[in-house]
Motif scaffolding. Structure first.
Motif, PDB file in Angstrom:
ATOM      1  N   SER A  93       0.890  -1.235  -0.151  1.00 42.95           N
ATOM      2  CA  SER A  93       0.078  -0.001  -0.016  1.00 42.95           C
ATOM      3  C   SER A  93       1.094   1.087  -0.124  1.00 42.95           C
ATOM      4  CB  SER A  93      -1.001   0.033   1.292  1.00 42.95           C
ATOM      5  OG  SER A  93      -0.108   0.227   2.566  1.00 42.95           O
ATOM      6  N   HIS A  94       0.305   2.365  -0.349  1.00 43.49           N
ATOM      7  CA  HIS A  94       1.194   3.748  -0.269  1.00 43.49           C
ATOM      8  C   HIS A  94       1.762   3.749   1.218  1.00 43.49           C
ATOM      9  CE1 HIS A  94       1.869   8.076  -0.102  1.00 43.49           C
ATOM     10  NE2 HIS A  94       2.088   7.949  -1.238  1.00 43.49           N
ATOM     11  N   HIS A  95       0.779   3.514   2.287  1.00 47.28           N
ATOM     12  CA  HIS A  95       1.338   3.736   3.628  1.00 47.28           C
ATOM     13  C   HIS A  95       2.415   2.808   3.984  1.00 47.28           C
ATOM     14  CE1 HIS A  95       0.915   4.267   8.056  1.00 47.28           C
ATOM     15  NE2 HIS A  95       1.147   3.179   8.217  1.00 47.28           N
TER      16      HIS A  95
ATOM     17  N   CYS B 241       5.572   4.223   2.129  1.00 45.60           N
ATOM     18  CA  CYS B 241       6.191   5.362   2.998  1.00 45.60           C
ATOM     19  C   CYS B 241       6.962   4.930   4.158  1.00 45.60           C
ATOM     20  CB  CYS B 241       4.936   6.319   3.176  1.00 45.60           C
ATOM     21  SG  CYS B 241       4.266   7.329   1.752  1.00 45.60           S
TER      22      CYS B 241
ATOM     23  N   SER C  37       6.984  10.700   3.646  1.00 46.47           N
ATOM     24  CA  SER C  37       5.906  10.685   2.986  1.00 46.47           C
ATOM     25  C   SER C  37       6.116  10.997   1.391  1.00 46.47           C
ATOM     26  CB  SER C  37       4.846  11.883   3.491  1.00 46.47           C
ATOM     27  OG  SER C  37       3.757  11.777   2.551  1.00 46.47           O
TER      28      SER C  37
ATOM     29  N   GLN D  80       5.004  11.869  -1.730  1.00 44.53           N
ATOM     30  CA  GLN D  80       3.901  12.617  -2.704  1.00 44.53           C
ATOM     31  C   GLN D  80       4.224  12.796  -4.152  1.00 44.53           C
ATOM     32  OE1 GLN D  80       0.900  12.655  -1.171  1.00 44.53           O
ATOM     33  NE2 GLN D  80       1.847  11.809   0.677  1.00 44.53           N
TER      34      GLN D  80
ATOM     35  N   LEU E 286       8.309   7.158  -8.639  1.00 41.41           N
ATOM     36  CA  LEU E 286       6.858   6.636  -8.623  1.00 41.41           C
ATOM     37  C   LEU E 286       6.496   6.745  -9.956  1.00 41.41           C
ATOM     38  CD1 LEU E 286       5.399   8.326  -5.536  1.00 41.41           C
ATOM     39  CD2 LEU E 286       6.908   6.403  -5.670  1.00 41.41           C
TER      40      LEU E 286
ATOM     41  N   TYR F 292       9.052   2.279  -7.643  1.00 41.29           N
ATOM     42  CA  TYR F 292       7.438   1.928  -7.335  1.00 41.29           C
ATOM     43  C   TYR F 292       6.568   2.049  -8.320  1.00 41.29           C
ATOM     44  CZ  TYR F 292       9.316   1.355  -2.458  1.00 41.29           C
ATOM     45  OH  TYR F 292      10.153   1.113  -1.334  1.00 41.29           O
TER      46      TYR F 292
ATOM     47  N   LYS G  66       2.507   2.017  -9.669  1.00 41.65           N
ATOM     48  CA  LYS G  66       1.228   2.281  -9.042  1.00 41.65           C
ATOM     49  C   LYS G  66       0.259   1.361  -9.901  1.00 41.65           C
ATOM     50  CE  LYS G  66      -2.578   5.595  -7.802  1.00 41.65           C
ATOM     51  NZ  LYS G  66      -2.949   7.111  -7.688  1.00 41.65           N
TER      52      LYS G  66
ATOM     53  N   TRP H  93       0.593  -0.489  -4.807  1.00 39.52           N
ATOM     54  CA  TRP H  93       1.706  -0.278  -5.394  1.00 39.52           C
ATOM     55  C   TRP H  93       2.510  -1.470  -5.537  1.00 39.52           C
ATOM     56  CZ3 TRP H  93       3.319   4.560  -7.262  1.00 39.52           C
ATOM     57  CH2 TRP H  93       2.404   5.667  -6.654  1.00 39.52           C
TER      58      TRP H  93
END
Length: 233
Positions: free
Chosen positions: A8-10, A13, A19, A21, A36, A114, A116, A122
């Motif tokens: 996951s994005h979490h 990170c 973080s 972005q 990304l 990474y 998406k 991801w």
């Protein structure tokens, strides 16, 4: 972390301790940068994978949408410098890396990739070296393209805080990942877990297995993947 891990994005990170972005992240760690990417329909930039997964062509990023910007960034040429400044953009930082590499002033920049796959989903695509850049005309404006090649190196050389790629494999195309994710319902095909997932080759690439057909790709969790690898002679 291995090529093909699904996170996951979490989790991504947490893995990097920051973080994420922006799409381009120069020297997010002392020894590597992060891109990304996305090749999904409707993705904001035209990234692509070539040479059986060995080469990534990554599109540079647009100028940030400053409050003073009175038009869409998508109709403005991508820039090496911030507006009315000599300060490098993220594009400019990576352009300088390529110039230094070509002038033999420094090794190629290491970039962790990474991808998406779907909103919130991801995949880790491995570590690449940045070796070239150029400009192209796209929709009547100039955009940057960056060429990166997939690499293998051991943890001692990188001195990174994360586990680096092993079990060298070719990248699985995005369309295959999406097909497999839908077919396997985003779960391990053996135990049904939706945790610690990985895009796995039924027949390993090193033994002639293909990365370009969903018939040879499945979703496994970490435990089932380890059990499978233990059985492969």
């Amino acid at each position: 972390m291995n090529i093909g891990d699904i996170i996951s994005h979490h989790q991504m990170c947490n893995e990097e301790g920051t973080s994420l972005q922006r799409g381009m992240n120069y020297r997010i760690k002392p020894n590597y940068s992060i891109f990304l990417m996305s090749i999904r329909t409707g993705a904001p930039y035209a990234d692509r994978i070539e040479d059986d997964g060995n080469t990534l062509i990554y599109e540079g990023h647009d100028i940030a949408n400053y409050k003073t910007l009175k038009t869409s960034p998508k109709i403005i040429d991508q820039s090496e410098f911030l507006p009315n400044s000599t300060t490098l953009t993220e594009n400019g930082k990576f352009i300088q890396c390529v110039k230094n590499y070509k002038d033999k002033k420094s090794p190629a920049e290491i970039v962790k990739i990474y991808e998406k796959i779907k909103p919130g989903i991801w995949s880790f695509n491995g570590f690449f070296k940045l070796i070239d850049f150029w400009q192209e005309i796209s929709n009547n404006r100039k955009v940057f393209k960056f060429k990166l090649e997939l690499i293998d190196f051991d943890e001692s050389e990188a001195d990174c805080s994360t586990s680096l790629q092993n079990n060298h494999t070719r990248l699985i195309p995005t369309y295959v990942k999406l097909e497999v994710w839908k077919r396997d319902n985003g779960k391990c095909v053996i135990c049904g877990s939706n945790k610690n997932l990985h895009f796995d080759h039924n027949i390993p690439f090193s033994k002639g297995g293909s990365s370009t057909t969903s018939k040879n790709i499945q979703i496994l969790c970490a435990n089932c993947n380890l059990s499978k690898n233990d059985k492969i002679v």
